[in-house]
Design an enzyme around this catalytic site. Structure first.
Site, PDB file in Angstrom:
ATOM      1  N   GLY A 188       0.782  -1.230   0.000  1.00 20.00           N
ATOM      2  CA  GLY A 188       0.000   0.000   0.000  1.00 20.00           C
ATOM      3  C   GLY A 188       0.813   1.279   0.000  1.00 20.00           C
ATOM      4  O   GLY A 188       0.251   2.355   0.216  1.00 20.00           O
ATOM      5  N   GLU A 220       4.791  -5.968   1.696  1.00 20.75           N
ATOM      6  CA  GLU A 220       4.267  -6.478   0.424  1.00 20.75           C
ATOM      7  C   GLU A 220       4.005  -5.356  -0.581  1.00 20.75           C
ATOM      8  O   GLU A 220       2.850  -5.157  -0.999  1.00 20.75           O
ATOM      9  CB  GLU A 220       2.952  -7.228   0.660  1.00 20.75           C
ATOM     10  CG  GLU A 220       3.085  -8.507   1.432  1.00 20.75           C
ATOM     11  CD  GLU A 220       1.730  -9.178   1.672  1.00 20.75           C
ATOM     12  OE1 GLU A 220       0.682  -8.510   1.530  1.00 20.75           O
ATOM     13  OE2 GLU A 220       1.735 -10.358   2.014  1.00 20.75           O
ATOM     14  N   PRO A 221       5.017  -4.613  -0.989  1.00 18.64           N
ATOM     15  CA  PRO A 221       4.750  -3.551  -1.964  1.00 18.64           C
ATOM     16  C   PRO A 221       4.442  -4.143  -3.343  1.00 18.64           C
ATOM     17  O   PRO A 221       5.060  -5.122  -3.753  1.00 18.64           O
ATOM     18  CB  PRO A 221       6.077  -2.781  -2.007  1.00 18.64           C
ATOM     19  CG  PRO A 221       7.107  -3.809  -1.644  1.00 18.64           C
ATOM     20  CD  PRO A 221       6.441  -4.744  -0.672  1.00 18.64           C
ATOM     21  N   ARG A 272       2.543  -1.786  -6.160  1.00 16.91           N
ATOM     22  CA  ARG A 272       2.631  -0.559  -6.958  1.00 16.91           C
ATOM     23  C   ARG A 272       3.992   0.124  -6.832  1.00 16.91           C
ATOM     24  O   ARG A 272       4.565   0.584  -7.821  1.00 16.91           O
ATOM     25  CB  ARG A 272       1.517   0.353  -6.418  1.00 16.91           C
ATOM     26  CG  ARG A 272       1.382   1.694  -6.971  1.00 16.91           C
ATOM     27  CD  ARG A 272       0.353   2.488  -6.122  1.00 16.91           C
ATOM     28  NE  ARG A 272      -0.695   1.665  -5.545  1.00 16.91           N
ATOM     29  CZ  ARG A 272      -1.920   1.559  -6.022  1.00 16.91           C
ATOM     30  NH1 ARG A 272      -2.262   2.236  -7.091  1.00 16.91           N
ATOM     31  NH2 ARG A 272      -2.829   0.788  -5.426  1.00 16.91           N
ATOM     32  N   ARG A 285      -8.278   2.630 -14.056  1.00 15.68           N
ATOM     33  CA  ARG A 285      -8.126   3.245 -12.729  1.00 15.68           C
ATOM     34  C   ARG A 285      -8.802   4.612 -12.635  1.00 15.68           C
ATOM     35  O   ARG A 285      -9.197   5.037 -11.560  1.00 15.68           O
ATOM     36  CB  ARG A 285      -6.641   3.371 -12.361  1.00 15.68           C
ATOM     37  CG  ARG A 285      -5.956   2.009 -12.151  1.00 15.68           C
ATOM     38  CD  ARG A 285      -4.590   2.157 -11.487  1.00 15.68           C
ATOM     39  NE  ARG A 285      -4.671   2.636 -10.141  1.00 15.68           N
ATOM     40  CZ  ARG A 285      -4.478   3.878  -9.753  1.00 15.68           C
ATOM     41  NH1 ARG A 285      -4.146   4.808 -10.643  1.00 15.68           N
ATOM     42  NH2 ARG A 285      -4.594   4.228  -8.499  1.00 15.68           N
ATOM     43  N   TYR A 301     -11.273   4.604  -9.614  1.00 23.35           N
ATOM     44  CA  TYR A 301     -10.847   5.318  -8.399  1.00 23.35           C
ATOM     45  C   TYR A 301     -10.763   6.829  -8.584  1.00 23.35           C
ATOM     46  O   TYR A 301     -10.280   7.529  -7.689  1.00 23.35           O
ATOM     47  CB  TYR A 301      -9.431   4.863  -7.969  1.00 23.35           C
ATOM     48  CG  TYR A 301      -9.207   3.387  -7.928  1.00 23.35           C
ATOM     49  CD1 TYR A 301      -9.948   2.586  -7.062  1.00 23.35           C
ATOM     50  CD2 TYR A 301      -8.237   2.785  -8.718  1.00 23.35           C
ATOM     51  CE1 TYR A 301      -9.729   1.215  -7.016  1.00 23.35           C
ATOM     52  CE2 TYR A 301      -8.015   1.418  -8.672  1.00 23.35           C
ATOM     53  CZ  TYR A 301      -8.761   0.636  -7.819  1.00 23.35           C
ATOM     54  OH  TYR A 301      -8.540  -0.706  -7.772  1.00 23.35           O
ATOM     55  N   CYS A 337     -16.853   2.992 -25.672  1.00 27.28           N
ATOM     56  CA  CYS A 337     -18.211   3.534 -25.713  1.00 27.28           C
ATOM     57  C   CYS A 337     -18.739   3.871 -24.326  1.00 27.28           C
ATOM     58  O   CYS A 337     -19.744   3.304 -23.878  1.00 27.28           O
ATOM     59  CB  CYS A 337     -19.124   2.543 -26.418  1.00 27.28           C
ATOM     60  SG  CYS A 337     -18.558   2.187 -28.077  1.00 27.28           S
ATOM     61  N   GLU A 338     -18.043   4.716 -23.629  1.00 28.17           N
ATOM     62  CA  GLU A 338     -18.450   5.202 -22.304  1.00 28.17           C
ATOM     63  C   GLU A 338     -18.027   6.662 -22.207  1.00 28.17           C
ATOM     64  O   GLU A 338     -16.869   6.973 -22.494  1.00 28.17           O
ATOM     65  CB  GLU A 338     -17.700   4.458 -21.186  1.00 28.17           C
ATOM     66  CG  GLU A 338     -17.932   2.981 -21.096  1.00 28.17           C
ATOM     67  CD  GLU A 338     -19.138   2.617 -20.252  1.00 28.17           C
ATOM     68  OE1 GLU A 338     -19.525   3.448 -19.400  1.00 28.17           O
ATOM     69  OE2 GLU A 338     -19.697   1.542 -20.465  1.00 28.17           O
ATOM     70  N   TYR A 357      -1.227  -2.157 -11.871  1.00 27.96           N
ATOM     71  CA  TYR A 357      -2.686  -2.211 -11.975  1.00 27.96           C
ATOM     72  C   TYR A 357      -3.189  -1.635 -13.302  1.00 27.96           C
ATOM     73  O   TYR A 357      -4.233  -0.983 -13.351  1.00 27.96           O
ATOM     74  CB  TYR A 357      -3.347  -1.501 -10.783  1.00 27.96           C
ATOM     75  CG  TYR A 357      -2.905  -2.071  -9.461  1.00 27.96           C
ATOM     76  CD1 TYR A 357      -3.367  -3.310  -9.020  1.00 27.96           C
ATOM     77  CD2 TYR A 357      -1.975  -1.402  -8.662  1.00 27.96           C
ATOM     78  CE1 TYR A 357      -2.940  -3.859  -7.817  1.00 27.96           C
ATOM     79  CE2 TYR A 357      -1.536  -1.945  -7.461  1.00 27.96           C
ATOM     80  CZ  TYR A 357      -2.027  -3.169  -7.048  1.00 27.96           C
ATOM     81  OH  TYR A 357      -1.593  -3.709  -5.864  1.00 27.96           O
TER      82      TYR A 357
HETATM   83  C1  LIG Z   1      -2.769  -8.290   0.687  1.00 31.84           C
HETATM   84  C2  LIG Z   1      -2.164  -7.263  -0.183  1.00 31.84           C
HETATM   85  N1  LIG Z   1      -0.835  -7.065  -0.127  1.00 31.84           N
HETATM   86  C3  LIG Z   1      -0.226  -6.154  -0.905  1.00 31.84           C
HETATM   87  C4  LIG Z   1      -0.958  -5.381  -1.801  1.00 31.84           C
HETATM   88  C5  LIG Z   1      -0.219  -4.396  -2.648  1.00 31.84           C
HETATM   89  O1  LIG Z   1      -0.678  -3.112  -2.529  1.00 31.84           O
HETATM   90  P1  LIG Z   1       0.123  -1.950  -3.294  1.00 31.84           P
HETATM   91  O2  LIG Z   1       0.232  -2.362  -4.713  1.00 31.84           O
HETATM   92  O3  LIG Z   1      -0.733  -0.749  -3.117  1.00 31.84           O
HETATM   93  O4  LIG Z   1       1.451  -1.869  -2.644  1.00 31.84           O
HETATM   94  C6  LIG Z   1      -2.342  -5.545  -1.875  1.00 31.84           C
HETATM   95  C7  LIG Z   1      -3.137  -4.722  -2.791  1.00 31.84           C
HETATM   96  O5  LIG Z   1      -4.318  -4.748  -2.881  1.00 31.84           O
HETATM   97  C8  LIG Z   1      -2.964  -6.520  -1.051  1.00 31.84           C
HETATM   98  O6  LIG Z   1      -4.281  -6.720  -1.101  1.00 31.84           O
END
Ligand SMILES: Cc1ncc(COP(=O)(O)O)c(C=O)c1O
Length: 447
Positions: free
Chosen positions: A262, A304-305, A307, A344, A348, A375-376, A405
């Site tokens: 995140g 867990e990056p 993005r 996106r 979002y 077509c939106e 994403y």
């Molecule tokens: C469990 C989990 N870990 C890691 C991520 C990665 O998030 P980001 O790509 O924002 O770092 C997500 C994204 O939805 C997630 O659901």
């Protein structure tokens, strides 16, 4: 002295001759012909060779980001969230840089395994894992499974014959004030178990009752595009306290704490992004304090990056199809891609920059909205961007920061196949994923 030094205000009216490396891959520059080049290749040449729309991915940038994480968090395990972007090559680059991989479906698992990733370095996620996918993961020997529901504990218990390490996903009720679609740390949402709830305790009890399930730790994921590192400090405090309670009340000894991903990236110049120095400091301090307060040994931290590893490495190329000046309204630059390759904006309300890539943007500029071909009416890619006033159909528009994403969220709406993914590095380009054709779409249609 130059005119610009005498009248700095002139600068605001001029197109920039530099790209912002907060948003573009670090290997981006203008070439001798004034075109934008990445990894030594002009984007216009890539557009000519592979067609448009096309995703371009700079391998060096992906590897640099992996290294930055390893440098800032030398003791942590960095687990790349494959949902951001997964292909066999990407999986190879990232694990080659020492990261593990988290997958959230049988499809992502299959890609990671096809890339030759050691299954012990794979973590399986998902809020509704189908039995067949759990079965495939266990059969492959994935390192850890993150349990998200009571049902899953029953299914896993029936499946495992040798010890399977598991983490339990908890929601620590931390509101990161993001878009509702990506707020996952609050209690009232679909993922995991609310921390401290009766259901979480029941899950812990059930896992501990299964001799083949080894509860190695806890997991949380607070949301997306988080730029305030304090939220992670708070997560450490709440989860370490919970780990100590589980030790005291259940006699278990969890050793791993996965803080999810995140971390925010800048999609446009000036956007806030996560500062990894600050994040590392805050996690360290919170760990020291929480472990001392709870007399709990330091757990191994995982991050867990997704993005933050791949977003900035990606650029999407479009060809201008037409330009419409609506009387009394906006100027639309309509390109040959749109919400299929970048949903996106519609999902979002994400905001992007867009620039002309086949020439230097000198001369007068206009404010325009880059819109897609689908077509939106909501098929918008970039609103209110500055583009050359003499922009013509056939020119190339590049949208930066589209590595995460985009490929993974793409669709074939309107019967338009998904774009290819072109890897660039050191003057060479290569198709990592080919364009989806009408024949591909027809191959699934059994008549
Ligand atoms: C469990 C989990 N870990 C890691 C991520 C990665 O998030 P980001 O790509 O924002 O770092 C997500 C994204 O939805 C997630 O659901």
């Amino acid at each position: 002295m130059t005119l610009l030094e005498i009248f700095p205000s002139l600068r605001s009216g001029m197109p920039s001759t530099r790209v912002d490396t907060a948003v573009w891959p670090c290997e981006t520059h203008y070439d001798a012909l004034g075109r934008i080049a990445i990894g030594g290749i002009a984007l216009a040449d890539i557009a000519d060779q592979y067609g448009t729309p096309t995703y371009v991915l700079n391998e060096t940038e992906v590897r640099d980001r992996c290294r930055a994480y390893r440098r800032h968090f030398p003791e942590a395990e960095i687990i790349y969230a494959a949902k951001a972007l997964l292909t066999k090559s990407v999986a190879g680059w990232i694990t080659g840089e020492g990261l593990s991989i988290d997958v959230c479906s049988g499809g992502e698992l299959a890609i990671a395994l096809a890339a030759g990733i050691d299954p012990r370095r794979i973590v399986l996620h998902g809020s509704g894992k189908p039995f067949a996918e759990l079965e495939a993961a266990v059969a492959a020997g994935v390192g850890r499974i993150v349990i998200d529901s009571l049902t899953e504990i029953t299914l896993l218990s029936a499946l495992v014959s040798r010890t399977q390490q598991v983490l339990l996903r908890l929601s620590p009720d931390i509101d990161v004030h993001g878009h509702p679609a990506v707020k996952t740390g609050v209690a009232d949402q679909k993922f995991g178990f609310p921390l401290g709830s009766a259901e979480a305790d029941e899950a812990i009890e059930r896992v501990l009752r299964q001799p083949a399930l080894d509860l190695v730790g806890f997991h949380c994921h607070l949301g997306s595009q988080i730029h305030n590192p304090d939220h992670y400090g708070e997560a450490v405090r709440r989860l370490v306290a919970e780990m100590a309670r589980v030790r005291d009340e259940f006699g278990a000894m969890p050793t791993q704490l996965d803080l999810g991903g995140g971390h925010a990236v800048a999609y446009r110049s000036g956007d806030a992004e996560m500062n990894l120095y600050e994040l590392a400091d805050i996690i360290e301090d919170a760990l020291d304090a929480a472990c001392a307060r709870n007399r709990f040994p330091r757990p191994r931290i995982s991050l867990e990056p997704g993005r933050a590893i791949v977003a900035r490495a990606g650029v999407t190329l479009y060809r201008v199809m037409t330009i419409k000046h609506i009387e009394g309204g906006r100027t639309f630059v309509i390109v040959d891609g749109g919400m299929n390759d970048n949903p996106r904006v519609a999902l979002y309300g994400a905001r992007y920059d867009a620039v002309v890539a086949n020439r230097h943007p000198t001369g007068p500029q206009m404010t325009a909205t880059v819109a897609g071909r689908y077509c939106e009416a909501g098929d918008i890619l970039a609103a209110d961007v500055r583009l050359p006033a003499d922009l013509r159909p056939g020119e190339i528009i590049a949208v930066p920061c589209t590595g995460a994403y985009h490929h993974s969220l793409a669709s074939s709406y309107n019967g338009v196949g998904r774009p290819p993914l072109i890897g660039v590095r050191e003057g060479r380009s290569r198709e990592l994923v080919r364009r989806e054709t009408a024949a591909d779409l027809l191959a699934r249609d059994l008549g």
